[in-house]
Design a protein around this motif. Sequence first.
Motif, PDB file in Angstrom:
ATOM      1  N   ASN A  32      -1.258 -26.971 -39.286  1.00 22.95           N
ATOM      2  CA  ASN A  32      -0.244 -26.969 -38.227  1.00 22.95           C
ATOM      3  C   ASN A  32       0.821 -28.027 -38.478  1.00 22.95           C
ATOM      4  O   ASN A  32       2.012 -27.781 -38.281  1.00 22.95           O
ATOM      5  CB  ASN A  32      -0.895 -27.223 -36.864  1.00 22.95           C
ATOM      6  CG  ASN A  32      -1.566 -25.970 -36.315  1.00 22.95           C
ATOM      7  OD1 ASN A  32      -1.343 -24.873 -36.800  1.00 22.95           O
ATOM      8  ND2 ASN A  32      -2.396 -26.157 -35.307  1.00 22.95           N
ATOM      9  N   LYS A  81       4.633 -18.895 -33.923  1.00 23.06           N
ATOM     10  CA  LYS A  81       4.966 -18.570 -35.311  1.00 23.06           C
ATOM     11  C   LYS A  81       5.134 -17.072 -35.498  1.00 23.06           C
ATOM     12  O   LYS A  81       4.557 -16.294 -34.755  1.00 23.06           O
ATOM     13  CB  LYS A  81       3.870 -19.104 -36.244  1.00 23.06           C
ATOM     14  CG  LYS A  81       3.829 -20.620 -36.224  1.00 23.06           C
ATOM     15  CD  LYS A  81       2.579 -21.210 -36.786  1.00 23.06           C
ATOM     16  CE  LYS A  81       2.518 -22.689 -36.401  1.00 23.06           C
ATOM     17  NZ  LYS A  81       1.239 -23.309 -36.727  1.00 23.06           N
ATOM     18  N   GLY A 136      -6.066 -21.105 -34.264  1.00 23.04           N
ATOM     19  CA  GLY A 136      -6.494 -22.331 -34.945  1.00 23.04           C
ATOM     20  C   GLY A 136      -6.921 -23.430 -33.975  1.00 23.04           C
ATOM     21  O   GLY A 136      -7.993 -24.017 -34.114  1.00 23.04           O
ATOM     22  N   GLN A 147       3.100 -26.883 -41.117  1.00 22.01           N
ATOM     23  CA  GLN A 147       3.947 -25.780 -40.665  1.00 22.01           C
ATOM     24  C   GLN A 147       5.023 -26.239 -39.674  1.00 22.01           C
ATOM     25  O   GLN A 147       6.012 -25.550 -39.482  1.00 22.01           O
ATOM     26  CB  GLN A 147       3.078 -24.673 -40.036  1.00 22.01           C
ATOM     27  CG  GLN A 147       2.273 -23.906 -41.082  1.00 22.01           C
ATOM     28  CD  GLN A 147       1.314 -22.898 -40.462  1.00 22.01           C
ATOM     29  OE1 GLN A 147       0.885 -23.065 -39.316  1.00 22.01           O
ATOM     30  NE2 GLN A 147       0.969 -21.864 -41.210  1.00 22.01           N
TER      31      GLN A 147
HETATM   32 MG   LIG Z   1      -2.596 -23.118 -36.735  1.00 22.41          MG
END
Ligand SMILES: [Mg+2]
Length: 285
Positions: free
Chosen positions: A181, A230, A239, A184
């Motif tokens: 994360n 996302k 997640g 990202q």
């Molecule tokens: Mg994630």
Amino acid sequence: MPTNDAQRTEELLRELEQANSQLLQSEKLAAIGQLAAGVAHEINNPIGYVFSNLKTLADYVRDLLQIIDASDRVASLEELQAVKQRLDYGYIREDVQALINESEEGIERVKSIITALKDFSHIEEDDFATADLHRGLDTTLNLVNNELKYKAEVVKQYGELPEIECLPSQINQVALNLLTNAAQSIEGHGRITLRTGCDATHAWFEVEDTGHGITAEHRERLFDPFFTTKPVGEGTGLGLALSWSIVQKHGGRIEVASEPGQGSRFRVWLPLHQSPNVQPESESR
Ligand SMILES: [Mg+2]
Ligand SMILES: Nc1ncnc2c1ncn2[C@@H]1O[C@H](COP(=O)(O)OP(=O)(O)O)[C@@H](O)[C@H]1O
């Protein structure tokens, strides 16, 4: 009639629970898939140059054997020197050592990835064990490094930690999710800081990024299954839900601090010891 309703509710709850565990399972599979792709990439490079070095070394050995064979056959030293020159002996001599060193490094790299993978392969083992949190974090870092290194400089600031009683591979999974994360959230290039510390009863680790941060509105929904900002294919929104359930299983908690535009910090608190009957802490997120 009330009995029927109660039965129906129970049934629905059961179905929901089952769906939930299936979702978490699919998130795990997605993470494993991502991991496998990263590992393949990371291993491919050293294997590639070790293989090509081996071919070059084979050529060199053939040339060296020619020179040795010639030494039995030639009439004069000058003739032998001519053979050596023709086969570029001087260059082979230098290059051989370089090729061997590089190949050794490549194999070391592959070895360390395989060791890291072994840690991850215990992911389904459900027994609490005493483990070194730093080792788990390093293992996880090693595995995701391939994805992180293009996005961020990774800084480690580890404190002093005793070993903690946990489900080591599941904690690795939490670290993996937080690191992914963090990476990202960074547009362009940023910094990810991995810190650890402890107090008398708990150990913690945190992942801080210099990414885009989290708005107050999103902040409320972070741990909801399926909540993702996302694009399809990049985010499943599972997640943090999975991480949450793992940390809860430990009787721990996750703290979030974020400044939109500045970055975010996720801190995972874990009890040093598991009480025989783990009671998850209340809704502190
Ligand atoms: Mg994630
Ligand atoms: N470090 C972070 N920085 C900014 N936003 C984050 C961070 N971690 C999580 N989020 C937000 O929480 C959402 C849910 O995260 P997660 O459950 O891991 O699902 P996914 O990563 O698949 O979207 C993300 O889509 C993102 O909006």
